[in-house]
Design a protein around this motif. Sequence first.
Motif, PDB file in Angstrom:
ATOM      1  N   GLU A  56       0.833  -1.205   0.000  1.00 54.79           N
ATOM      2  CA  GLU A  56       0.000   0.000   0.000  1.00 54.79           C
ATOM      3  C   GLU A  56       0.871   1.259   0.000  1.00 54.79           C
ATOM      4  O   GLU A  56       0.623   2.203  -0.749  1.00 54.79           O
ATOM      5  N   VAL A  57       1.915   1.238   0.820  1.00 59.98           N
ATOM      6  CA  VAL A  57       2.815   2.392   0.879  1.00 59.98           C
ATOM      7  C   VAL A  57       3.523   2.595  -0.455  1.00 59.98           C
ATOM      8  O   VAL A  57       3.595   3.714  -0.966  1.00 59.98           O
ATOM      9  N   THR A  58       4.032   1.518  -1.029  1.00 63.24           N
ATOM     10  CA  THR A  58       4.761   1.666  -2.294  1.00 63.24           C
ATOM     11  C   THR A  58       3.840   2.030  -3.449  1.00 63.24           C
ATOM     12  O   THR A  58       4.259   2.713  -4.382  1.00 63.24           O
ATOM     13  N   ASP A  59       2.589   1.578  -3.392  1.00 64.61           N
ATOM     14  CA  ASP A  59       1.646   1.942  -4.455  1.00 64.61           C
ATOM     15  C   ASP A  59       1.266   3.421  -4.401  1.00 64.61           C
ATOM     16  O   ASP A  59       0.997   4.039  -5.431  1.00 64.61           O
ATOM     17  N   THR A  60       1.217   3.986  -3.212  1.00 64.00           N
ATOM     18  CA  THR A  60       0.814   5.394  -3.072  1.00 64.00           C
ATOM     19  C   THR A  60       2.006   6.338  -3.084  1.00 64.00           C
ATOM     20  O   THR A  60       1.832   7.557  -3.109  1.00 64.00           O
ATOM     21  N   MET A  61       3.205   5.795  -3.071  1.00 67.06           N
ATOM     22  CA  MET A  61       4.409   6.618  -3.034  1.00 67.06           C
ATOM     23  C   MET A  61       4.629   7.307  -4.382  1.00 67.06           C
ATOM     24  O   MET A  61       4.438   6.716  -5.436  1.00 67.06           O
ATOM     25  N   GLU A  62       5.019   8.568  -4.316  1.00 73.08           N
ATOM     26  CA  GLU A  62       5.347   9.310  -5.532  1.00 73.08           C
ATOM     27  C   GLU A  62       6.734   9.904  -5.378  1.00 73.08           C
ATOM     28  O   GLU A  62       7.095  10.366  -4.302  1.00 73.08           O
ATOM     29  N   LEU A  63       7.465   9.905  -6.453  1.00 71.23           N
ATOM     30  CA  LEU A  63       8.782  10.511  -6.434  1.00 71.23           C
ATOM     31  C   LEU A  63       8.650  12.022  -6.488  1.00 71.23           C
ATOM     32  O   LEU A  63       7.819  12.564  -7.220  1.00 71.23           O
ATOM     33  N   LYS A  64       9.474  12.680  -5.713  1.00 73.19           N
ATOM     34  CA  LYS A  64       9.458  14.140  -5.694  1.00 73.19           C
ATOM     35  C   LYS A  64      10.256  14.638  -6.895  1.00 73.19           C
ATOM     36  O   LYS A  64      11.393  14.216  -7.119  1.00 73.19           O
ATOM     37  N   ASN A  65       9.642  15.503  -7.670  1.00 75.41           N
ATOM     38  CA  ASN A  65      10.337  16.062  -8.825  1.00 75.41           C
ATOM     39  C   ASN A  65      11.309  17.134  -8.364  1.00 75.41           C
ATOM     40  O   ASN A  65      10.949  17.992  -7.560  1.00 75.41           O
ATOM     41  N   PRO A  66      12.528  17.091  -8.873  1.00 75.32           N
ATOM     42  CA  PRO A  66      13.491  18.118  -8.488  1.00 75.32           C
ATOM     43  C   PRO A  66      13.093  19.470  -9.082  1.00 75.32           C
ATOM     44  O   PRO A  66      12.330  19.529 -10.046  1.00 75.32           O
ATOM     45  N   PRO A  67      13.619  20.548  -8.527  1.00 69.61           N
ATOM     46  CA  PRO A  67      13.308  21.872  -9.072  1.00 69.61           C
ATOM     47  C   PRO A  67      13.748  21.997 -10.525  1.00 69.61           C
ATOM     48  O   PRO A  67      14.638  21.278 -10.991  1.00 69.61           O
ATOM     49  N   LYS A  68      13.145  22.922 -11.219  1.00 69.77           N
ATOM     50  CA  LYS A  68      13.429  23.137 -12.641  1.00 69.77           C
ATOM     51  C   LYS A  68      14.915  23.439 -12.880  1.00 69.77           C
ATOM     52  O   LYS A  68      15.493  23.005 -13.862  1.00 69.77           O
ATOM     53  N   GLU A  69      15.532  24.144 -11.961  1.00 69.22           N
ATOM     54  CA  GLU A  69      16.946  24.500 -12.117  1.00 69.22           C
ATOM     55  C   GLU A  69      17.837  23.261 -12.147  1.00 69.22           C
ATOM     56  O   GLU A  69      18.828  23.206 -12.867  1.00 69.22           O
ATOM     57  N   VAL A  70      17.471  22.271 -11.353  1.00 65.08           N
ATOM     58  CA  VAL A  70      18.262  21.034 -11.327  1.00 65.08           C
ATOM     59  C   VAL A  70      18.210  20.344 -12.683  1.00 65.08           C
ATOM     60  O   VAL A  70      19.219  19.903 -13.216  1.00 65.08           O
ATOM     61  N   TRP A  71      16.999  20.246 -13.271  1.00 60.77           N
ATOM     62  CA  TRP A  71      16.858  19.630 -14.596  1.00 60.77           C
ATOM     63  C   TRP A  71      17.607  20.430 -15.647  1.00 60.77           C
ATOM     64  O   TRP A  71      18.239  19.862 -16.534  1.00 60.77           O
ATOM     65  N   ASP A  72      17.529  21.763 -15.556  1.00 59.15           N
ATOM     66  CA  ASP A  72      18.236  22.592 -16.530  1.00 59.15           C
ATOM     67  C   ASP A  72      19.736  22.358 -16.451  1.00 59.15           C
ATOM     68  O   ASP A  72      20.409  22.224 -17.471  1.00 59.15           O
ATOM     69  N   ASP A  73      20.274  22.308 -15.220  1.00 61.72           N
ATOM     70  CA  ASP A  73      21.708  22.061 -15.048  1.00 61.72           C
ATOM     71  C   ASP A  73      22.089  20.670 -15.555  1.00 61.72           C
ATOM     72  O   ASP A  73      23.125  20.486 -16.180  1.00 61.72           O
ATOM     73  N   TYR A  74      21.232  19.685 -15.272  1.00 57.22           N
ATOM     74  CA  TYR A  74      21.509  18.323 -15.710  1.00 57.22           C
ATOM     75  C   TYR A  74      21.548  18.242 -17.232  1.00 57.22           C
ATOM     76  O   TYR A  74      22.477  17.676 -17.814  1.00 57.22           O
ATOM     77  N   GLN A  75      20.544  18.805 -17.872  1.00 58.68           N
ATOM     78  CA  GLN A  75      20.489  18.739 -19.325  1.00 58.68           C
ATOM     79  C   GLN A  75      21.639  19.502 -19.957  1.00 58.68           C
ATOM     80  O   GLN A  75      22.228  19.055 -20.933  1.00 58.68           O
ATOM     81  N   ALA A  76      21.964  20.657 -19.379  1.00 57.88           N
ATOM     82  CA  ALA A  76      23.098  21.420 -19.912  1.00 57.88           C
ATOM     83  C   ALA A  76      24.381  20.609 -19.776  1.00 57.88           C
ATOM     84  O   ALA A  76      25.216  20.592 -20.667  1.00 57.88           O
TER      85      ALA A  76
END
Length: 156
Positions: A56-76
């Motif tokens: 039940e816990v794993t089914d309701t668990m959601e991953l937290k999305n990192p801030p937009k800046e983190v994705w921008d830095d990663y992609q860059a």
Amino acid sequence: MNESRGSERELGRAARLMMAALDGELAGDERAEWEALLNEDSELRAEWEGMSQLKEVTDTMELKNPPKEVWDDYQAGVYQKLERGVGWILLSLGAIVVLTWGAWEWVQALMADNELPGIVRWGILALVAGLVVLLVSVIRERLFVHKREPYKDVVR
């Protein structure tokens, strides 16, 4: 689990039924067998409750999305690494081709003498081509090491 349940085969069957029950894949007869096992064995029931809560816990668990800046830095970073890698390959190949061509033109004047044996001509070409490849390789390595030198700002 309770030893009164019997053999390893029965334990394996109980484990398979538990996994099927967790996944919601039990048919009518298997469902009845599973419920009978749960009623007979308190340890199995406790394990089932724990596994059910975990599911039940794993089914309701959601991953937290990192801030937009983190994705921008990663992609860059990914694109920058890819672009720089391709750039270095193209630069190295271009330098090798141009320097080899220049050296060939220079060596052609030397080899214009028809009295040189063919093996010597090919040897000169291989020598010049090898020198060009090594020169480009050493220059590229020096630039790479210089950029990553951790002690370049240390004064002795």
